[in-house]
Design an enzyme around this catalytic site. Structure first.
Site: not given
Length: 228
Positions: A62-64
């Site tokens: 997942l993106d940060r």
């Protein structure tokens, strides 16, 4: 912050799922901040009194700035099988996104061809295939409105980098806080209003249905939408 029991959404001998906090990175990057996979390894080592480093495989990312369900494998066999599950698209991923602009139609399927610039980490969408592009497809539906904000449920059918963020922005609905993709301002917490709400798949070893559900972040804003 370390991973604790309250962060665990699912765990057995093969898999462990975490409700990721926005701002945590999944694996080490150039920032050198402690990644989530290392925090989960420490959690497992303490919980089961395992000397040395516990095995943990990253199944997906997942993106940060994104919160929600993220799955890890606790054995190499589970990792290999879950990699095949994701590669063969035998997993259903459901996200919730909050936007300020109402979608033109309440539900639709979006198809774009995406090109990522590795230097800037920015993805550019195209309406037709171009050199170096990857096809991206998702379906969405409008769940409701609250205080001038709109809640959208998204089911990505492909797993491209920044896919949901750039595709919603392209239809005129940038995600709240996502100033990389068109929202006028970013969040002071470094988060965006995109949450991995649910992950569904057939267990790679037990061959039983698994349905992992992540509560919304409690941050004074997100939790208002929990009843939708």
């Amino acid at each position: 912050m370390p991973v604790t029991d309250k962060d665990i959404l699912f765990e057995d001998n093969h898999l462990i799922a975490i409700n990721k906090r926005a701002g945590d990175i999944v694996q080490v990057d150039e920032t050198k901040d402690e990644p989530l996979d290392e925090m989960v390894k420490k959690y497992i080592a303490v919980k089961y009194n395992k000397p040395g480093s516990a095995f943990l495989g990253v199944v997906h990312r997942l993106d940060r700035p994104v919160s929600g369900v993220i799955l890890f494998a606790k054995t190499s066999k589970a990792l290999e099988r879950m990699n095949a599950v994701f590669k063969n698209r035998e997993v259903k991923k459901t996200y919730w996104a909050i936007v300020r602009n109402k979608p033109a139609v309440p539900s639709a399927t979006l198809v774009h061809w995406l090109v990522k610039n590795p230097k800037t980490n920015v993805v550019t969408p195209h309406l037709k295939e171009v050199e170096g592009s990857q096809r991206a497809e998702l379906s969405y539906r409008l769940l409701g409105e609250l205080g001038g904000y709109y809640l959208i449920e998204v089911d990505p059918l492909t797993g491209r980098s920044h896919q949901i963020r750039v595709q919603l922005s392209t239809m005129g609905c940038p995600i709240v806080g996502d100033n990389k993709y068109g929202y006028p301002r970013g969040s002071r917490k470094g988060s965006i209003c995109l949450h991995a709400r649910r992950l569904q798949f057939l267990h790679p070893v037990k061959k039983e249905p698994v349905n992992i559900f992540a509560k919304l972040p409690v941050d004074g804003f997100w939790e208002r939408f929990e009843g939708f």
